[in-house]
Design a protein around this motif. Structure first.
Motif, PDB file in Angstrom:
ATOM      1  N   ARG A 181       0.687  -1.190   0.146  1.00  0.00           N
ATOM      2  CA  ARG A 181       0.010   0.013   0.163  1.00  0.00           C
ATOM      3  C   ARG A 181       1.029   1.101   0.201  1.00  0.00           C
ATOM      4  N   ARG A 182       0.342   2.278  -0.310  1.00  0.00           N
ATOM      5  CA  ARG A 182       0.899   3.412  -0.646  1.00  0.00           C
ATOM      6  C   ARG A 182      -0.241   4.536   0.038  1.00  0.00           C
ATOM      7  N   ILE A 183       0.336   5.675   0.655  1.00  0.00           N
ATOM      8  CA  ILE A 183      -0.629   6.618   1.384  1.00  0.00           C
ATOM      9  C   ILE A 183       0.015   7.896   0.659  1.00  0.00           C
ATOM     10  N   PHE A 184      -0.965   8.753   0.488  1.00  0.00           N
ATOM     11  CA  PHE A 184      -0.206  10.055  -0.111  1.00  0.00           C
ATOM     12  C   PHE A 184      -1.259  11.115   0.384  1.00  0.00           C
ATOM     13  N   GLY A 185      -0.546  12.516   0.310  1.00  0.00           N
ATOM     14  CA  GLY A 185      -1.405  13.572   0.699  1.00  0.00           C
ATOM     15  C   GLY A 185      -1.363  14.657  -0.461  1.00  0.00           C
ATOM     16  N   ALA A 186      -2.194  15.622  -0.287  1.00  0.00           N
ATOM     17  CA  ALA A 186      -2.529  16.524  -1.263  1.00  0.00           C
ATOM     18  C   ALA A 186      -1.159  17.161  -1.789  1.00  0.00           C
ATOM     19  N   ASP A 187      -0.341  17.394  -0.836  1.00  0.00           N
ATOM     20  CA  ASP A 187       0.857  18.046  -1.135  1.00  0.00           C
ATOM     21  C   ASP A 187       1.976  17.103  -1.934  1.00  0.00           C
ATOM     22  N   GLY A 188       1.427  15.860  -2.414  1.00  0.00           N
ATOM     23  CA  GLY A 188       2.219  15.131  -3.320  1.00  0.00           C
ATOM     24  C   GLY A 188       3.168  14.139  -2.414  1.00  0.00           C
ATOM     25  N   SER A 189       3.158  14.095  -1.061  1.00  0.00           N
ATOM     26  CA  SER A 189       4.054  13.137  -0.165  1.00  0.00           C
ATOM     27  C   SER A 189       3.457  11.740  -0.275  1.00  0.00           C
ATOM     28  N   VAL A 190       4.376  10.897  -0.379  1.00  0.00           N
ATOM     29  CA  VAL A 190       3.839   9.360  -0.440  1.00  0.00           C
ATOM     30  C   VAL A 190       4.907   8.728   0.469  1.00  0.00           C
ATOM     31  N   GLY A 191       3.947   7.775   1.058  1.00  0.00           N
ATOM     32  CA  GLY A 191       4.435   6.816   2.010  1.00  0.00           C
ATOM     33  C   GLY A 191       3.988   5.477   2.122  1.00  0.00           C
ATOM     34  N   ASN A 192       4.528   4.559   2.735  1.00  0.00           N
ATOM     35  CA  ASN A 192       4.304   3.131   2.821  1.00  0.00           C
ATOM     36  C   ASN A 192       3.207   2.654   3.858  1.00  0.00           C
ATOM     37  N   GLY A 193       2.540   3.509   4.317  1.00  0.00           N
ATOM     38  CA  GLY A 193       1.322   3.171   5.239  1.00  0.00           C
ATOM     39  C   GLY A 193       2.149   3.152   6.604  1.00  0.00           C
ATOM     40  N   ASP A 194       1.377   2.623   7.594  1.00  0.00           N
ATOM     41  CA  ASP A 194       1.735   2.572   9.010  1.00  0.00           C
ATOM     42  C   ASP A 194       1.164   1.325   9.689  1.00  0.00           C
ATOM     43  N   ALA A 195       0.999   1.590  10.904  1.00  0.00           N
ATOM     44  CA  ALA A 195       0.425   0.377  11.656  1.00  0.00           C
ATOM     45  C   ALA A 195      -1.134   0.577  11.698  1.00  0.00           C
ATOM     46  N   ASP A 196      -1.628   1.569  11.195  1.00  0.00           N
ATOM     47  CA  ASP A 196      -2.964   1.768  11.215  1.00  0.00           C
ATOM     48  C   ASP A 196      -3.674   1.475   9.755  1.00  0.00           C
ATOM     49  N   SER A 197      -2.813   1.370   8.939  1.00  0.00           N
ATOM     50  CA  SER A 197      -3.456   1.083   7.588  1.00  0.00           C
ATOM     51  C   SER A 197      -3.947  -0.365   7.517  1.00  0.00           C
ATOM     52  N   ALA A 198      -4.963  -0.144   6.431  1.00  0.00           N
ATOM     53  CA  ALA A 198      -5.721  -1.610   6.164  1.00  0.00           C
ATOM     54  C   ALA A 198      -4.881  -2.655   5.919  1.00  0.00           C
ATOM     55  N   THR A 199      -5.381  -3.749   6.207  1.00  0.00           N
ATOM     56  CA  THR A 199      -4.451  -4.950   5.852  1.00  0.00           C
ATOM     57  C   THR A 199      -5.099  -5.972   5.112  1.00  0.00           C
TER      58      THR A 199
END
Length: 104
Positions: free
Chosen positions: A48-66
């Motif tokens: 999974r990837r999470i991203f914000g309106a500012d264009g930042s992209v991350g890999n998710g965290d402990a609260d991300s859907a599994t």
């Protein structure tokens, strides 16, 4: 009747083929017990990837859907009651139940 998304958070994948077979059987039995209430068996979520309106992209965290499943129930309380029987609670951190509107 309405459709509800069961969104799973936390848990872990089986570590051995034997554990995988046991876990798969438990889930298969649960789905069979739900019968016609199952709309979409769903799937584990592995990348999974999470991203914000500012264009930042991350890999998710402990609260991300599994993982997820879609069920049909009379109302959200009935959907929560069905979700509380899910075998994922044995290894999952928490579940989310949300009514789906339209589409399906």
């Amino acid at each position: 009747m309405a459709n509800f998304l069961l969104l799973f958070h936390g848990g872990s994948m089986p570590k051995t083929p034997e554990e995988g077979a046991r876990v798969m059987q438990v889930w298969t039995d649960w789905f069979a017990g739900l019968g016609d209430a199952v709309v979409d068996l769903g799937s584990p979520i592995t990348q999974r990837r999470i991203f914000g309106a500012d264009g930042s992209v991350g890999n998710g965290d402990a609260d991300s859907a599994t993982g997820y499943t879609v069920i049909r129930a009379d109302d959200i309380d009935a959907a929560v009651a069905l979700a509380k029987t899910c075998p994922g609670l044995a290894s999952g951190t928490w579940f989310e139940v949300a009514e789906l509107t339209g589409g399906m």
